[in-house]
Design a protein around this motif. Structure first.
Motif, PDB file in Angstrom:
ATOM      1  N   LEU A 122      26.233  48.905  50.952  1.00  0.00           N
ATOM      2  CA  LEU A 122      27.366  48.868  50.198  1.00  0.00           C
ATOM      3  C   LEU A 122      28.362  49.790  50.348  1.00  0.00           C
ATOM      4  N   PHE A 123      27.662  51.118  50.741  1.00  0.00           N
ATOM      5  CA  PHE A 123      28.795  52.390  51.151  1.00  0.00           C
ATOM      6  C   PHE A 123      29.435  51.990  52.294  1.00  0.00           C
ATOM      7  N   ARG A 124      29.100  51.344  53.107  1.00  0.00           N
ATOM      8  CA  ARG A 124      30.034  51.044  54.575  1.00  0.00           C
ATOM      9  C   ARG A 124      30.896  50.002  53.976  1.00  0.00           C
ATOM     10  N   THR A 125      30.518  49.222  53.260  1.00  0.00           N
ATOM     11  CA  THR A 125      31.393  48.038  52.692  1.00  0.00           C
ATOM     12  C   THR A 125      32.796  48.841  51.988  1.00  0.00           C
ATOM     13  N   LEU A 126      32.144  49.680  51.045  1.00  0.00           N
ATOM     14  CA  LEU A 126      33.340  50.383  50.337  1.00  0.00           C
ATOM     15  C   LEU A 126      34.462  51.324  51.248  1.00  0.00           C
ATOM     16  N   GLU A 127      33.661  51.920  52.299  1.00  0.00           N
ATOM     17  CA  GLU A 127      34.714  52.709  53.026  1.00  0.00           C
ATOM     18  C   GLU A 127      35.645  51.637  53.644  1.00  0.00           C
ATOM     19  N   ARG A 128      35.199  50.687  54.165  1.00  0.00           N
ATOM     20  CA  ARG A 128      36.023  49.758  54.797  1.00  0.00           C
ATOM     21  C   ARG A 128      37.127  48.966  53.864  1.00  0.00           C
ATOM     22  N   LEU A 129      36.849  49.054  52.832  1.00  0.00           N
ATOM     23  CA  LEU A 129      37.864  48.791  51.689  1.00  0.00           C
ATOM     24  C   LEU A 129      38.799  49.955  51.337  1.00  0.00           C
ATOM     25  N   GLY A 130      38.730  50.786  51.741  1.00  0.00           N
ATOM     26  CA  GLY A 130      39.396  52.092  51.400  1.00  0.00           C
ATOM     27  C   GLY A 130      39.058  52.848  50.340  1.00  0.00           C
ATOM     28  N   ILE A 131      37.519  52.438  49.718  1.00  0.00           N
ATOM     29  CA  ILE A 131      37.501  53.270  48.455  1.00  0.00           C
ATOM     30  C   ILE A 131      36.464  54.493  48.776  1.00  0.00           C
ATOM     31  N   ASN A 132      36.689  55.657  48.319  1.00  0.00           N
ATOM     32  CA  ASN A 132      35.916  56.674  48.460  1.00  0.00           C
ATOM     33  C   ASN A 132      34.573  56.319  48.453  1.00  0.00           C
ATOM     34  N   PRO A 133      33.269  56.277  49.318  1.00  0.00           N
ATOM     35  CA  PRO A 133      32.134  56.342  48.729  1.00  0.00           C
ATOM     36  C   PRO A 133      31.572  57.213  47.654  1.00  0.00           C
ATOM     37  N   GLU A 134      32.074  58.210  47.751  1.00  0.00           N
ATOM     38  CA  GLU A 134      31.659  59.235  46.597  1.00  0.00           C
ATOM     39  C   GLU A 134      31.545  58.566  45.136  1.00  0.00           C
ATOM     40  N   ALA A 168      41.790  42.579  48.700  1.00  0.00           N
ATOM     41  CA  ALA A 168      40.551  42.258  49.528  1.00  0.00           C
ATOM     42  C   ALA A 168      39.476  41.877  48.711  1.00  0.00           C
ATOM     43  N   ILE A 169      39.292  42.623  47.473  1.00  0.00           N
ATOM     44  CA  ILE A 169      38.206  42.364  46.750  1.00  0.00           C
ATOM     45  C   ILE A 169      38.153  41.024  46.024  1.00  0.00           C
ATOM     46  N   MET A 170      39.607  40.662  45.633  1.00  0.00           N
ATOM     47  CA  MET A 170      39.740  39.335  44.862  1.00  0.00           C
ATOM     48  C   MET A 170      39.532  38.059  46.087  1.00  0.00           C
ATOM     49  N   GLN A 171      39.885  38.418  47.170  1.00  0.00           N
ATOM     50  CA  GLN A 171      39.599  37.385  48.492  1.00  0.00           C
ATOM     51  C   GLN A 171      38.063  37.200  48.412  1.00  0.00           C
ATOM     52  N   ARG A 172      37.310  38.211  48.404  1.00  0.00           N
ATOM     53  CA  ARG A 172      35.884  38.270  48.609  1.00  0.00           C
ATOM     54  C   ARG A 172      35.127  37.430  47.259  1.00  0.00           C
ATOM     55  N   LEU A 173      35.918  37.818  46.238  1.00  0.00           N
ATOM     56  CA  LEU A 173      35.342  37.178  44.888  1.00  0.00           C
ATOM     57  C   LEU A 173      35.979  35.683  44.582  1.00  0.00           C
ATOM     58  N   LEU A 174      36.592  35.225  45.451  1.00  0.00           N
ATOM     59  CA  LEU A 174      37.400  33.913  45.221  1.00  0.00           C
ATOM     60  C   LEU A 174      36.322  32.924  44.617  1.00  0.00           C
ATOM     61  N   ARG A 175      35.169  33.008  45.176  1.00  0.00           N
ATOM     62  CA  ARG A 175      34.067  31.883  44.665  1.00  0.00           C
ATOM     63  C   ARG A 175      33.768  31.846  43.438  1.00  0.00           C
ATOM     64  N   TRP A 176      33.877  32.869  42.836  1.00  0.00           N
ATOM     65  CA  TRP A 176      33.465  32.958  41.413  1.00  0.00           C
ATOM     66  C   TRP A 176      34.315  32.017  40.442  1.00  0.00           C
ATOM     67  N   ARG A 177      35.662  31.497  41.213  1.00  0.00           N
ATOM     68  CA  ARG A 177      36.493  30.858  40.179  1.00  0.00           C
ATOM     69  C   ARG A 177      36.117  29.417  40.398  1.00  0.00           C
ATOM     70  N   SER A 178      35.160  29.045  41.159  1.00  0.00           N
ATOM     71  CA  SER A 178      34.457  27.760  40.872  1.00  0.00           C
ATOM     72  C   SER A 178      33.191  27.509  40.110  1.00  0.00           C
ATOM     73  N   LEU A 179      32.832  28.550  39.662  1.00  0.00           N
ATOM     74  CA  LEU A 179      31.883  28.607  38.477  1.00  0.00           C
ATOM     75  C   LEU A 179      32.680  28.491  37.139  1.00  0.00           C
ATOM     76  N   PRO A 180      32.127  27.492  36.578  1.00  0.00           N
ATOM     77  CA  PRO A 180      32.890  27.059  35.228  1.00  0.00           C
ATOM     78  C   PRO A 180      32.992  28.044  34.218  1.00  0.00           C
ATOM     79  N   ASP A 181      31.996  28.685  33.956  1.00  0.00           N
ATOM     80  CA  ASP A 181      32.015  29.633  33.046  1.00  0.00           C
ATOM     81  C   ASP A 181      32.671  31.052  33.317  1.00  0.00           C
ATOM     82  N   MET A 182      32.742  31.480  34.579  1.00  0.00           N
ATOM     83  CA  MET A 182      33.451  32.492  35.225  1.00  0.00           C
ATOM     84  C   MET A 182      34.988  32.395  35.206  1.00  0.00           C
ATOM     85  N   ALA A 183      35.161  30.917  35.494  1.00  0.00           N
ATOM     86  CA  ALA A 183      36.600  30.485  35.817  1.00  0.00           C
ATOM     87  C   ALA A 183      37.231  30.643  34.157  1.00  0.00           C
TER      88      ALA A 183
END
Ligand SMILES: Cc1cc2nc3c(=O)[nH]c(=O)nc-3n(C[C@H](O)[C@H](O)[C@H](O)COP(=O)(O)OP(=O)(O)OC[C@H]3O[C@@H](n4cnc5c(N)ncnc54)[C@H](O)[C@@H]3O)c2cc1C
Ligand code: SF4
Ligand code: SF4
Ligand code: SF4
Ligand code: SF4
Lengths: 624, 335
Positions: A537-549, A593-608
């Motif tokens: 995950l640390f690498r992913t965060l870096e790519r998203l521009g979030i300081n891994p610290e 970018a995170i919203m894009q990644r979490l798009l699938r959540w919207r298809s889950l009824p309770d999450m929606a």
């Protein structure tokens, strides 16, 4: 053993191996292969007339190879069932035994291995332990000096049914030893080999010393030890008796044994701790009290039954204090040294306890399981669409998931323990966990991060360890800053990467993922699944521009309140050092970018539903 | 009685913080190191277990001021046997570092450089297994020259540098060439005629024995007791200290054979001593063959503290080899 053999409800399957076990508590199916004995069980009367005619002699492992056995034989005199077997590797097929067996006609060279399927409700693992081979300790000379023997060899040499009919003699010259030494902790309490105490050997050496001293009062017996461990009932009194009888105890771990090549006598060099002086003790024979070690096929059996192993290599119990008899898998129990080194009384006690635990299962019509289990939504599982996946099954420590291409993954509820590893691993969000759904967790997160999220540390903690650690910090009054907010899940395996990203999307200042230390994990290997996941995950965060610290992973046990407080304090200090405006900018930039990644959540009824509620609120806020 | 104020927790922490000292507190005082230690055989006051135990109790003064903390030669015989995996010589080094910082100094003996004869060639610097020798500018007779300098806190008095120095500038108490020669020749032992010359009834052997390659104190004493007209035992700190010139001198005086006994390769107390000693003997053998002397007469043998009566076995084997040489060599001498 004889009682067990006669019992109407006990079937002994000797000469057999458990090949495979399917099913779950109350409904196991075991595949047991009986190896060919080349002797028909029903016909063999145990008369042993075949033995004298057999011309082949091979070393007898039961007698520690001190005595021979025939190619047709029983392992030892008390063997149950008393049925002979042919050691086919060494048999020369002279068929003398067939003639000797005569009318009984029990010998059958055409036997083949037979596998049968047996339905059982519970399984008790009582496969025992092996003993340590001390030839890897060069300074003790085992294997080089004939008069250095192991405790097991002594057991055979001093046994009236043993190869010398109980007459203790030295291997080098067949003479009875007059001076005998016992060396304790050989291969135990030794970081080079096994760190643990084998538990049985202090008392076993004292027992043998007393027996020998009773028989040969003139024998000079010395026990070299680091500590005498005699904690059970009556043991200390037994130890005192040994001292009273004149058995010599020298506190000190021998450094080396040397041999006089002419006499075969041994010289033991040891520092007598009490004197602070080095002694050289000459003896005729030395007995090494060797460690109990896991059986060589422990891993194989662990795979067959989906069992875990402790760092020492023995089978791991569900909980060392509260459920020491149970395997982490329901319906499987341990008895004796298979679970860890112990002596006979403790093995017997555990055996009885295991039988009682198993009886509970056998007598139950239904079996209650924990309510927290995972469920698959078949329409979302891509395996059902003919694609290869199986990530859930790979993460499951209990082998509870069946994945077949063309069918949705299937979870066997009776085997699921509810760690949630599969839920977090499934890339399709096809698995959810009762009481810990993504929507429930996100709803908690929303409340925690509603106001000034950039000033908060969101903590994901596992139920068994880090939650306990946080609790311990509170109970013990370890001070830590008030800016953390904790969300409890059952296991760190349940902590989805997406949950961490969601926290940052909601503007969290920092995120801490915490679980058990690997050896403490309540779900066998759940922690390992999580550890692997968060390394990435640390690498992913870096790519998203979030300081891994801003993200941290810590393993905190339930006893480590101090550590929990320290980690939060450190994180809080770090958070204070960040410029809040910069943090907000960082979060804002990553949001899309995170919203894009979490798009699938919207298809889950309770999450929606959760997300829709939120959008409502946002709209209202804009209107106001 | 040891009083509470003598048990200094800070001292324990200082050792733990020193590289090598980290595992001090896991020692459970089993005594394996003490009964293994080869130094202790010659210096019974040295007990590594007790030093670790005292250090663990925080007895700062008692530990730092003791002569014993300097005695460990870092041979690491104990380390592979320690059930707690403690690298004892590292802990000793950590303690010594604290002692040096507190102003203590190793009691010696240490090798000494004769500034006037040292050429500054640095052969010793490379030979020293303890990196105890440096080249340093020093004032010699009013002149600045870069010559060898021995750090006495690191020197373990193995004598390898003494044997290595081509200028004869290095010396070590009781281990100088002249002193060794005195031990070889004492009582006119060198002046007696040999077996190969047809005079003695049995081969006369000179044996240089590394003190670590034999077993224990009493073995040591026993070896001294073996000395007679046919055998002379000279104990060396290390087989690497053997001086080829002494061997050649003995042969020229009519000694029949020379045995050099050292530790097994890889077990040398000074890391490279066996390699050096064996190399010297191999070179001697080549030289002997070149000048027509039977090389079998000089032999290098390996032994260890685990072997009983290894020395006698080696002496008997060399005697046998020399006895087999007699007819040929005698006729050679006579012809
Ligand atoms: C030298 C020695 C002396 C000892 N003396 C004493 C003493 O004086 N007092 C005391 O209290 N304790 C003593 N002990 C300890 C004692 O032996 C153990 O506590 C006890 O045997 C443990 O019983 P168990 O049933 O767990 O294992 P075991 O007795 O080892 O029995 C395990 C059985 O499982 C079988 N098995 C193994 N793998 C498989 C498999 N895959 N499939 C089917 N079967 C399998 C084995 O063949 C074996 O028969 C001693 C131990 C040793 C080594
Ligand atoms: S029981 Fe005694 S001999 Fe055995 S490992 Fe433990 S302390 Fe050592
Ligand atoms: S991974 Fe955990 S939650 Fe999923 S099926 Fe296995 S036991 Fe159940
Ligand atoms: S390293 Fe060698 S000299 Fe030092 S304590 Fe260990 S055995 Fe003794
Ligand atoms: S005597 Fe040995 S340790 Fe001392 S300086 Fe010379 S070579 Fe180095």
């Amino acid at each position: 053993m004889v009682d067990a053999a006669r019992h109407p409800k006990i079937t002994i399957k000797a000469y057999s191996e458990v090949e495979r076990v399917d099913g779950y508590i109350g409904n196991f199916r075991a595949f047991i292969t009986q190896k060919p004995r080349y002797v028909i069980e029903e016909r063999c009367t145990g008369c042993g007339e075949c033995v004298p005619v057999c011309p082949i002699e091979v070393p007898n492992p039961f007698e520690m190879n001190i005595a021979p056995r025939k190619a047709i034989d029983v392992p030892h005199g008390q063997a149950v069932p008393l049925i002979y077997a042919i050691d086919i590797e060494n048999c020369i097929k002279c068929y003398q035994c067939v003639t000797a067996c005569g009318e009984r006609d029990a010998i059958d060279f055409l036997q083949e291995p037979r596998t049968e399927e047996v339905e059982v409700g519970a399984i008790i693992v009582a496969t025992g332990a092996d003993h340590f081979n001390p030839s890897v300790i060069p300074e003790y000379g085992y294997g080089r000096y004939p008069n250095v023997i192991t405790a097991m060899e002594l057991e055979r040499l001093a046994n009236s049914a043993g190869p010398t009919v109980g007459r203790l003699i030295r291997p080098s010259d067949g003479q009875p030893p007059h001076r005998l030494a016992f060396i304790q902790c050989v291969g135990s309490r030794d970081k080079r080999f096994n760190e643990y105490c084998s538990g049985y050997c202090c008392m076993a050496s004292i027992k043998n010393a007393i027996l020998l001293k009773q028989e040969h009062p003139e024998m000079e017996i010395t026990i070299f030890y680091m500590d005498i461990r005699s904690p059970s009932k009556g043991y200390e009194e037994f130890y005192n008796r040994a001292r009273q009888m004149g058995i010599r105890f020298i506190r000190g771990r021998p450094a080396q044994i040397t041999e006089d090549p002419e006499t075969g006598n041994l010289f033991i060099e040891v520092e007598d701790q009490d004197l602070g002086q080095v002694l050289e003790v000459e003896v005729d024979m030395a007995v090494l009290a060797t460690a109990l070690i896991p059986q060589p096929d422990t891993q194989q059996l662990a795979t067959t039954l989906t069992l875990a192993r402790s760092p020492s290599g023995f089978f791991m119990e569900y909980h060392p204090k509260l459920r020491p008899i149970d395997a982490p898998n329901d319906g499987i129990f341990f008895a004796g040294t298979a679970q860890g080194p112990k002596d006979i009384p403790a093995s017997v006690a555990q055996g009885s306890a295991a039988a009682a635990r198993a009886a509970r299962v056998l007598n139950a019509e239904t079996w209650e399981i924990e309510p927290v289990i995972a469920r698959v939504e078949p329409s979302l599982c891509i395996s059902a669409q003919g694609k290869k996946c199986g990530l859930c099954a790979a993460a499951c420590p209990y082998n509870a998931i069946i994945v077949e291409v063309g069918r949705a993954a299937q979870i066997i509820p009776a085997k699921c323990h509810g760690c949630g590893g599969c839920v977090a691993e499934c890339p399709q969000n096809a698995i959810t966990q009762d009481h810990f759904t993504d929507a429930q967790i996100v709803a908690q997160m929303r409340e925690y991060l509603r106001e000034k999220p950039e000033e908060k540390i969101l903590v994901l903690m596992c139920h068994w360890c880090s939650y306990g650690g946080a609790d311990n910090a509170g109970v013990s009054h370890f001070q830590y800053p008030p800016d953390s907010r904790g969300i409890r899940v059952m296991c760190s395996a349940r902590m989805d990467q997406d949950l961490v990203l969601e926290a940052f999307r909601r503007g969290a200042g920092m995120v801490l993922v915490s679980g058990c230390h690997p050896q403490d994990c309540h779900y066998i290997s759940g922690q390992q699944v999580a550890a692997r996941r968060f390394e990435r995950l640390f690498r992913t965060l870096e790519r998203l521009g979030i300081n891994p610290e801003r993200f941290r992973v810590e393993w905190i046990s339930a006893a480590e309140g101090e550590k929990y407080a320290r980690v939060i304090t450190e994180m809080s200090q770090k958070l204070a050092s960040f410029d809040k405006a910069a943090l907000r900018r960082e979060n804002e930039a990553a949001r899309k970018a995170i919203m894009q990644r979490l798009l699938r959540w919207r298809s889950l009824p309770d999450m929606a539903a959760v997300l829709a509620e939120e959008e409502e609120e946002e709209k209202e806020a804009v209107l106001e | 009685m040891i009083r509470p104020e003598q048990m200094d927790r800070r001292f324990v922490e200082e050792i733990l913080a020193e590289p090598g000292g980290e595992h001090l507190l896991t020692c459970w005082s089993c005594g394996t190191c003490a009964a293994t230690c080869l130094v202790r055989r010659f210096n019974p006051a040295f007990n590594p277990r007790l030093i670790l135990h005292k250090a663990g109790l925080g007895l700062r003064e008692a530990v730092l001021s003791s002569a014993e903390i300097w005695a460990c030669s870092a041979c690491d015989a104990c380390y592979p046997r320690c059930p707690q995996g403690i690298h004892i010589s590292d802990v000793m080094r950590a303690i010594r570092n604290l002692a040096i910082r507190a102003g203590y100094e190793a009691p010696g003996p240490a090798a000494q450089v004769d500034a006037a004869t040292c050429s500054g060639c640095a052969v010793c610097t490379r030979a020293c297994p303890y990196a105890a020798i440096e080249r340093k500018p020093q004032m010699v007779n009013g002149q600045e020259r870069t010559i060898a300098w021995v750090d006495r806190n690191l020197c373990q008095a193995c004598g390898i540098c003494v044997a290595a120095c081509p200028s004869g500038a290095m010396s070590l108490e009781a281990m100088n060439d002249a002193e060794l020669l005195t031990r070889v020749a004492a009582g006119g032992w060198l002046e007696q005629p040999g077996f190969l010359q047809g005079a003695s009834d049995a081969p006369r052997l000179l044996a240089f024995v590394c003190q670590w390659s034999i077993r224990a104190e009493e073995e040591w004493e026993r070896l001294q007791g073996l000395n007679d007209e046919h055998l002379r035992v000279v104990i060396l700190p290390c087989s690497g200290r053997v001086e080829p010139a002494h061997v050649l001198l003995a042969l020229s005086k009519g000694v029949d054979g020379v045995l050099v006994m050292g530790c097994h390769e890889g077990e040398c107390h000074y890391q490279r001593g066996t390699y050096l000693g064996r190399g010297k003997v191999a070179l001697l053998n080549e030289m002997m063959a070149a000048v027509g002397l039977a090389p079998q007469r000089v032999r290098f043998a390996e032994s260890s503290a685990l072997e009983r009566r290894a020395f006698e076995r080696q002496v008997a084997a060399l005697r046998e080899a020399i006895a087999a040489l007699r007819p040929a060599e005698i006729s050679e001498v006579r012809g």
